[in-house]
Design a protein around this motif. Structure first.
Motif, mmCIF file in Angstrom:
data_model
loop_
_atom_site.group_PDB
_atom_site.id
_atom_site.type_symbol
_atom_site.label_atom_id
_atom_site.label_comp_id
_atom_site.label_asym_id
_atom_site.label_seq_id
_atom_site.Cartn_x
_atom_site.Cartn_y
_atom_site.Cartn_z
ATOM 1 N N LEU A 216 0.853 -1.184 0.000
ATOM 2 C CA LEU A 216 0.000 0.000 0.000
ATOM 3 C C LEU A 216 0.885 1.229 0.000
ATOM 4 O O LEU A 216 1.794 1.355 0.825
ATOM 5 N N GLU A 217 0.622 2.129 -0.942
ATOM 6 C CA GLU A 217 1.395 3.364 -1.064
ATOM 7 C C GLU A 217 0.407 4.516 -1.186
ATOM 8 O O GLU A 217 -0.397 4.538 -2.111
ATOM 9 N N VAL A 218 0.459 5.447 -0.249
ATOM 10 C CA VAL A 218 -0.421 6.612 -0.259
ATOM 11 C C VAL A 218 0.469 7.839 -0.079
ATOM 12 O O VAL A 218 1.029 8.061 0.992
ATOM 13 N N MET A 219 0.596 8.618 -1.152
ATOM 14 C CA MET A 219 1.524 9.747 -1.143
ATOM 15 C C MET A 219 0.819 11.049 -1.514
ATOM 16 O O MET A 219 0.183 11.141 -2.563
ATOM 17 N N PHE A 220 0.938 12.016 -0.646
ATOM 18 C CA PHE A 220 0.529 13.393 -0.914
ATOM 19 C C PHE A 220 -0.941 13.537 -1.302
ATOM 20 O O PHE A 220 -1.280 14.287 -2.202
ATOM 21 N N CYS A 221 -1.794 12.821 -0.613
ATOM 22 C CA CYS A 221 -3.243 12.958 -0.758
ATOM 23 C C CYS A 221 -3.686 13.903 0.363
ATOM 24 O O CYS A 221 -4.027 13.460 1.462
#
Length: 177
Positions: free
Chosen positions: A98-103
């Motif tokens: 899981l990768e969540v960047m700059f949301c």
């Protein structure tokens, strides 16, 4: 099968393209700079292994609908998806990355994926994080704007199988001469 779309922000991906034949066999879907509004009628993406969304206008409930139909998903990457406030990941057995960047609108992440072993987050320092089985996480990568949170946390007790920890921090330094 691979679908990669990079278009102008005002392009609205027609979801019927993913229905039926192509949706059933699609393994990799990468969308960038577009609007994407899947519904139950979009159909199941039962063979989808990787989903990458970069600067995609999608609501949290629409993403949830898509994820619940993507039972083979192993990798989920969200970059600059500003409309997602609360990310809820259903019980996807195969999801391991899981990768969540700059949301920037994101306020919480909740995952019921039991085999998640690699997570990468960026931007939000105080983001509430609820992962189904944190003890399985082996790789934890965090980009943040300060280091106080990590100076006080005890990741080893929460993630006993942690093998790689990367924390990237931008700390303002003042030099007086």
């Amino acid at each position: 099968n691979l679908v990669r779309l990079t278009r102008a922000r005002n392009y609205n991906l027609p979801c019927p393209l993913l229905s039926g034949g192509i949706g059933d066999t699609l393994k990799y879907l990468s969308l960038s700079n577009c609007q994407f509004h899947p519904t139950v009628s979009t159909g199941c993406l039962r063979s989808l292994i990787t989903l990458k969304l970069n600067s995609v206008h999608i609501e949290a409930d629409e993403l949830g609908c898509l994820l619940s139909c993507s039972l083979s998903l192993e990798r989920l990457e969200l970059w600059y998806c500003q409309n997602i406030v609360h990310l809820k990941i259903p019980c996807l057995q195969g999801l391991n990355h899981l990768e969540v960047m700059f949301c920037s609108s994101l306020r919480a992440i909740e995952s019921k994926a039991p085999n998640l072993s690699s997570v990468r987050f960026g931007d939000r320092l105080q983001l509430p994080l609820s992962l189904e089985n944190m003890s399985r996480i082996k790789i934890f990568n965090r980009h943040c704007s300060g280091i106080d949170f990590y100076a006080r946390t005890d990741l080893p007790s929460v993630m006993p199988n942690l093998e790689a920890l990367t924390i990237r921090s931008e700390v303002a330094v003042s030099l007086d001469y």
